[in-house]
Design a protein around this motif. Structure first.
Motif: not given
Ligand code: UFG
Length: 342
Positions: A132-135, A148-149, A231-235, A299-302
């Motif tokens: 999910g969205q980790p702390d 889960a989202e 903007s959102c960050i991913r790996d 909607a729902g983006d981490i």
């Protein structure tokens, strides 16, 4: 021959790249795929890359009878890599029952057959969606999973739980679950790659289609996140690097090097990249300008997620190798190839 591997979903995006790496490593491959999100041409393309045609069977794993026949006829399968699953987040919200039925039943049927035919090794496609969205970032394998989202995400969580519980009951079956971050790119030959159905949901296919003139404009979903450029960050992990993690996992299981019957690993680069950062990397790597505009959040983006890959690096001896630029160039070369552009 080092062993016979059953690859479910083997004509799909990650599956096809893994089949190539398995064959390159000397394994014999049997593919089962229902072609619900791929085509049989992929089998020809795999053969063109490796010179070896994998055995191919077309059916859905919900069909236990056909799966049993395959196990019976394919004596002896040494290990299974299970990719076959529905994976569109939005569609899973609209059709949750289809997602639960397909993704859960396929795994259950596989375990049934593995037990019956004494196949003791499984590599399972899991996802960073389980976090999910980790702390805390980056996420390690100890980072707690979260609700889960989407139904799709929940099928990955439930499948991991099915593996855990079945492993307790049948500890002779050993499983490695690989939690993928965001797989992108294509084989350097440009003979296999991602083939999204219709309008792509994922960022990189949308970027390459926009650069190719198939889409007019990329929408960047949000620039007001709490990240350096908003903007959102991913790996983003290269798909061939990801495929190689599967081969290493199979070798680990077959050589009985695994520590315990159920292991899981993050498979990413360890680098967080923003949407805008990826766009600029694409432009640098390919010389192509991408027409984009910033729109509202999806909607729902981490907001952000990237991997701590220490466990995969140390325990599997695997690490990502291909740079982001080279990976984006491979995605662009693939897009040009399938569009007949030079
Ligand atoms: N994005 C855009 N524009 C687009 C498409 C995507 O700005 O047209 C952005 C998204 O908002 C997100 C990033 O690009 O910030 C990556 O989006 P993707 O859809 O490519 O990937 P996600 O990280 O959202 O989704 C991936 C997998 C899913 C999985 C999910 C779990 O594709 O299968 O991670 O977090 F469920």
């Amino acid at each position: 021959m080092k062993g016979k591997i059953l690859v479910t979903g083997g004509t799909g995006y990650i599956g096809s790249h893994t089949v190539v790496e398995l064959q390159n490593a000397g394994f014999e491959v049997v593919i089962v795929d229902d072609l619900s999100n791929s085509t049989e041409v992929v089998v020809d393309q795999i053969e063109q890359i490796t010179g070896i045609r994998p055995e191919f069977h077309r059916f859905n794993l919900q069909n236990l009878e056909l799966l049993e026949k395959l196990f019976e006829h394919s004596k002896v399968i040494d290990a299974v890599i299970h990719f076959a699953a529905f994976k569109a987040v939005g569609e899973s919200v609209a059709k949750p029952l289809q997602y639960y039925r397909n993704n859960l039943l396929s795994l259950i049927n596989l375990f049934d057959c593995m037990e019956r035919f004494q196949v003791k090794n499984l590599v399972f496609s899991s996802s960073c969606t389980v976090y999910g969205q980790p702390d805390q970032l980056p996420v390690t394998e100890q980072t707690p999973r979260q609700t889960a989202e989407s139904p799709y995400g929940n099928t990955k969580i439930v499948c991991e739980d099915i593996i855990r519980d079945n492993t307790r009951a049948n500890p002779e079956i050993h499983t490695i679950a690989l939690r993928y971050f965001n797989p992108i790119g294509a084989h350097p030959s440009a003979l296999i790659g991602e083939l999204p159905n219709g309008v792509p949901n994922n960022l990189v296919p949308f970027v390459t289609q926009t650069a190719a003139g198939i889409r007019e404009q990329l929408q960047v979903f949000g620039d007001d996140y709490n990240t350096p450029d908003g903007s959102c960050i991913r790996d983003y992990i290269n798909v061939v690097d990801l495929a190689k993690a599967h081969v290493i996992s199979i070798e680990r299981l077959l050589n009985q090097q695994n520590e315990g019957p159920f292991e899981f690993f993050n498979v990413g680069t360890g680098n967080g990249v923003s949407v805008l950062g990826l766009l600029h990397a694409f432009e640098r790597a390919t010389g192509q300008k991408v027409n984009y505009k910033i729109v509202g959040r999806r909607a729902g983006d981490i907001e952000q997620i990237y991997a701590d890959t220490t466990k995969a690096n140390k325990v599997l001896g695997w690490k990502s190798d291909v740079s982001l630029e080279d990976t984006l160039l491979s995605a662009w070369n693939w897009e040009k190839k399938i569009r007949g552009m030079s």
